[in-house]
Design a protein around this motif. Structure first.
Motif, PDB file in Angstrom:
ATOM      1  N   SER A 145      23.500  -7.623  -8.902  1.00 31.24           N
ATOM      2  CA  SER A 145      23.422  -7.946 -10.326  1.00 31.24           C
ATOM      3  C   SER A 145      23.246  -9.448 -10.514  1.00 31.24           C
ATOM      4  O   SER A 145      23.997 -10.252  -9.958  1.00 31.24           O
ATOM      5  CB  SER A 145      24.690  -7.467 -11.047  1.00 31.24           C
ATOM      6  N   ALA A 146      22.248  -9.831 -11.320  1.00 29.30           N
ATOM      7  CA  ALA A 146      22.021 -11.243 -11.605  1.00 29.30           C
ATOM      8  C   ALA A 146      23.179 -11.824 -12.412  1.00 29.30           C
ATOM      9  O   ALA A 146      23.574 -12.980 -12.218  1.00 29.30           O
ATOM     10  CB  ALA A 146      20.706 -11.409 -12.364  1.00 29.30           C
ATOM     11  N   ARG A 147      23.720 -11.033 -13.320  1.00 34.38           N
ATOM     12  CA  ARG A 147      24.845 -11.503 -14.128  1.00 34.38           C
ATOM     13  C   ARG A 147      26.078 -11.759 -13.263  1.00 34.38           C
ATOM     14  O   ARG A 147      26.786 -12.757 -13.433  1.00 34.38           O
ATOM     15  CB  ARG A 147      25.168 -10.453 -15.195  1.00 34.38           C
ATOM     16  N   LEU A 148      26.338 -10.883 -12.340  1.00 34.71           N
ATOM     17  CA  LEU A 148      27.470 -11.055 -11.444  1.00 34.71           C
ATOM     18  C   LEU A 148      27.298 -12.299 -10.582  1.00 34.71           C
ATOM     19  O   LEU A 148      28.254 -13.042 -10.331  1.00 34.71           O
ATOM     20  CB  LEU A 148      27.637  -9.815 -10.569  1.00 34.71           C
ATOM     21  N   LEU A 149      26.089 -12.551 -10.153  1.00 33.60           N
ATOM     22  CA  LEU A 149      25.818 -13.754  -9.363  1.00 33.60           C
ATOM     23  C   LEU A 149      26.097 -15.014 -10.182  1.00 33.60           C
ATOM     24  O   LEU A 149      26.671 -15.986  -9.675  1.00 33.60           O
ATOM     25  CB  LEU A 149      24.370 -13.737  -8.882  1.00 33.60           C
ATOM     26  N   ASN A 186      15.399  -6.587 -10.504  1.00 31.29           N
ATOM     27  CA  ASN A 186      16.036  -6.154 -11.743  1.00 31.29           C
ATOM     28  C   ASN A 186      15.159  -6.313 -12.977  1.00 31.29           C
ATOM     29  O   ASN A 186      15.553  -5.896 -14.067  1.00 31.29           O
ATOM     30  CB  ASN A 186      17.344  -6.929 -11.956  1.00 31.29           C
ATOM     31  N   TYR A 187      14.000  -6.917 -12.830  1.00 29.14           N
ATOM     32  CA  TYR A 187      13.087  -7.085 -13.954  1.00 29.14           C
ATOM     33  C   TYR A 187      11.741  -6.462 -13.616  1.00 29.14           C
ATOM     34  O   TYR A 187      11.361  -6.344 -12.443  1.00 29.14           O
ATOM     35  CB  TYR A 187      12.897  -8.570 -14.281  1.00 29.14           C
ATOM     36  N   ASP A 188      11.042  -6.052 -14.657  1.00 25.39           N
ATOM     37  CA  ASP A 188       9.740  -5.415 -14.470  1.00 25.39           C
ATOM     38  C   ASP A 188       8.666  -6.479 -14.266  1.00 25.39           C
ATOM     39  O   ASP A 188       8.182  -7.083 -15.223  1.00 25.39           O
ATOM     40  CB  ASP A 188       9.401  -4.537 -15.683  1.00 25.39           C
ATOM     41  N   LEU A 189       8.311  -6.709 -13.020  1.00 26.74           N
ATOM     42  CA  LEU A 189       7.261  -7.671 -12.680  1.00 26.74           C
ATOM     43  C   LEU A 189       6.089  -6.965 -12.005  1.00 26.74           C
ATOM     44  O   LEU A 189       5.483  -7.492 -11.067  1.00 26.74           O
ATOM     45  CB  LEU A 189       7.818  -8.762 -11.767  1.00 26.74           C
ATOM     46  N   GLY A 221      17.298  -8.089 -19.887  1.00 28.46           N
ATOM     47  CA  GLY A 221      16.400  -7.422 -18.944  1.00 28.46           C
ATOM     48  C   GLY A 221      14.932  -7.619 -19.252  1.00 28.46           C
ATOM     49  O   GLY A 221      14.075  -7.057 -18.569  1.00 28.46           O
ATOM     50  N   LYS A 222      14.610  -8.419 -20.245  1.00 31.27           N
ATOM     51  CA  LYS A 222      13.223  -8.663 -20.625  1.00 31.27           C
ATOM     52  C   LYS A 222      12.705  -9.912 -19.930  1.00 31.27           C
ATOM     53  O   LYS A 222      13.433 -10.884 -19.759  1.00 31.27           O
ATOM     54  CB  LYS A 222      13.125  -8.831 -22.147  1.00 31.27           C
ATOM     55  N   VAL A 223      11.448  -9.867 -19.542  1.00 27.92           N
ATOM     56  CA  VAL A 223      10.815 -11.036 -18.921  1.00 27.92           C
ATOM     57  C   VAL A 223       9.594 -11.409 -19.753  1.00 27.92           C
ATOM     58  O   VAL A 223       8.810 -10.553 -20.165  1.00 27.92           O
ATOM     59  CB  VAL A 223      10.417 -10.750 -17.450  1.00 27.92           C
ATOM     60  N   THR A 224       9.450 -12.700 -20.021  1.00 25.17           N
ATOM     61  CA  THR A 224       8.340 -13.210 -20.825  1.00 25.17           C
ATOM     62  C   THR A 224       7.460 -14.108 -19.965  1.00 25.17           C
ATOM     63  O   THR A 224       7.962 -14.977 -19.249  1.00 25.17           O
ATOM     64  CB  THR A 224       8.865 -14.010 -22.038  1.00 25.17           C
ATOM     65  N   LEU A 225       6.151 -13.898 -20.049  1.00 23.06           N
ATOM     66  CA  LEU A 225       5.194 -14.686 -19.282  1.00 23.06           C
ATOM     67  C   LEU A 225       4.401 -15.582 -20.220  1.00 23.06           C
ATOM     68  O   LEU A 225       3.907 -15.134 -21.249  1.00 23.06           O
ATOM     69  CB  LEU A 225       4.243 -13.765 -18.501  1.00 23.06           C
ATOM     70  N   LYS A 226       4.280 -16.859 -19.846  1.00 28.41           N
ATOM     71  CA  LYS A 226       3.523 -17.822 -20.631  1.00 28.41           C
ATOM     72  C   LYS A 226       2.717 -18.721 -19.688  1.00 28.41           C
ATOM     73  O   LYS A 226       3.016 -18.810 -18.498  1.00 28.41           O
ATOM     74  CB  LYS A 226       4.454 -18.684 -21.488  1.00 28.41           C
ATOM     75  N   LYS A 227       1.722 -19.402 -20.262  1.00 23.61           N
ATOM     76  CA  LYS A 227       0.925 -20.338 -19.486  1.00 23.61           C
ATOM     77  C   LYS A 227       1.695 -21.644 -19.275  1.00 23.61           C
ATOM     78  O   LYS A 227       2.568 -21.996 -20.061  1.00 23.61           O
ATOM     79  CB  LYS A 227      -0.400 -20.636 -20.201  1.00 23.61           C
ATOM     80  N   GLN A 228       1.347 -22.363 -18.224  1.00 24.56           N
ATOM     81  CA  GLN A 228       1.956 -23.662 -17.963  1.00 24.56           C
ATOM     82  C   GLN A 228       1.434 -24.692 -18.965  1.00 24.56           C
ATOM     83  O   GLN A 228       0.302 -24.598 -19.438  1.00 24.56           O
ATOM     84  CB  GLN A 228       1.631 -24.122 -16.548  1.00 24.56           C
TER      85      GLN A 228
END
Length: 296
Positions: free
Chosen positions: A32-36, A124-127, A192-199
């Motif tokens: 778990s990322a939260r536990l870490l 843990n994330y949808d990639l 649990g959501k992942v957002t992708l953006k340009k640099q």
């Protein structure tokens, strides 16, 4: 006396909770990322010196089973952080940054999970269709008002509405921009959501609040069976041989058809001659019979 007893009981309870959490993490393999995050927070608090000066970056020493993770922390006054901003390793917080709620003192924690521990976020994330090309970097904040040895601090929010937080991955990414394929900035939310953006510039991303961040690139398509590259002269020779073989087979087919037609014509000619000879013989026999008289 009552206060001392209460403090002692609270310390024992907090330590027991920590040991329980640690045992749970070891049992689960820290999936778990939260536990870490909670474990890193507790080790950070444990390693802090009460006399740590404000604004000085302090490197946190983690146990051996957290090998690969690098953690740094620094204390700020909430008002000072808002007026001047700060630079914490790869994170640049501009002036005007807001801490909610605004505790008198703030403990900012920077995480570099390395490529090994970053796999927790990938799992843990949808990639789907993407792969990490940098370690996950984390920026979190906790209250640092009271004596932290009496309990775990609670998490604070960092908001950058006026000037976004800049995150520079230049020294930690394995992606090369020479190929023309630019990585995307990935922001991992707590839900649990992942957002992708340009640099915004090479290997630099921006964010408007605290969290965990990384660089991702599109995964290469599934590899097809490898075909051996044929040299040009082999291709020419093969094509020539194939064409010659095709022409030879076509010639044989034409010859066979010609022989068959010729044979059929010859058979028809033989049959016609046989009929003609048979008719001639009958005609000759009739003629002889007609001209010959019997003798006594």
């Amino acid at each position: 006396m009552g206060f001392d007893l209460f403090s002692f009981i609270f310390i024992i309870f907090s330590w027991a909770s920590f040991l329980s959490m640690k045992a749970e993490a070891e049992a689960e393999g820290i999936k778990s990322a939260r536990l870490l995050d909670l474990l890193i927070r507790d080790y950070t608090v444990k390693s802090l010196d009460r006399d740590l000066r404000t604004g000085i970056v302090h490197t946190v020493t983690l146990p051996a089973n957290f090998s690969g993770i690098k953690v740094d922390t620094v204390r700020f006054r909430c008002g000072s952080l808002h007026r001047y901003g700060a630079q914490v390793k790869e994170f640049h917080l501009g002036s005007g940054v807001i801490v909610q709620p605004c505790a008198e003192r703030v403990m900012v924690v920077r995480q570099n999970l390395g490529y090994n521990w970053s796999s927790i976020y990938y799992a843990n994330y949808d990639l789907s269709g993407y792969q990490l090309v940098s370690p996950i970097l984390g920026l979190l904040a906790y209250n640092a008002d009271s004596d932290l040895s009496y309990g775990s601090p609670f998490e604070l929010g960092i908001l950058a509405r006026e000037k976004p937080i800049k995150i520079d991955f230049s020294n930690i990414t394995k992606a090369s921009n020479k190929t023309g394929n630019w990585p995307l900035c990935a922001s991992f939310e707590g839900n649990g959501k992942v957002t992708l953006k340009k640099q915004v510039s090479p290997n630099v991303c921006v964010a408007t609040k605290h969290g965990h961040f990384g660089l991702v690139m599109e995964s290469p398509p599934p590899s097809l069976p490898v075909r051996k590259k044929i040299s040009r002269w082999k291709l020419v020779v093969g094509s020539s041989v194939g064409a010659a073989l095709g022409a030879f087979l076509l010639g044989l087919l034409l010859v066979a058809m010609f022989v068959k037609v010729k044979k059929k014509a010859r058979m028809e000619e033989l049959v016609r001659r046989a009929y003609e000879e048979e008719a001639l013989q009958v005609s000759m026999v009739g003629h002889v019979r007609a001209r010959t008289t019997p003798t006594i």
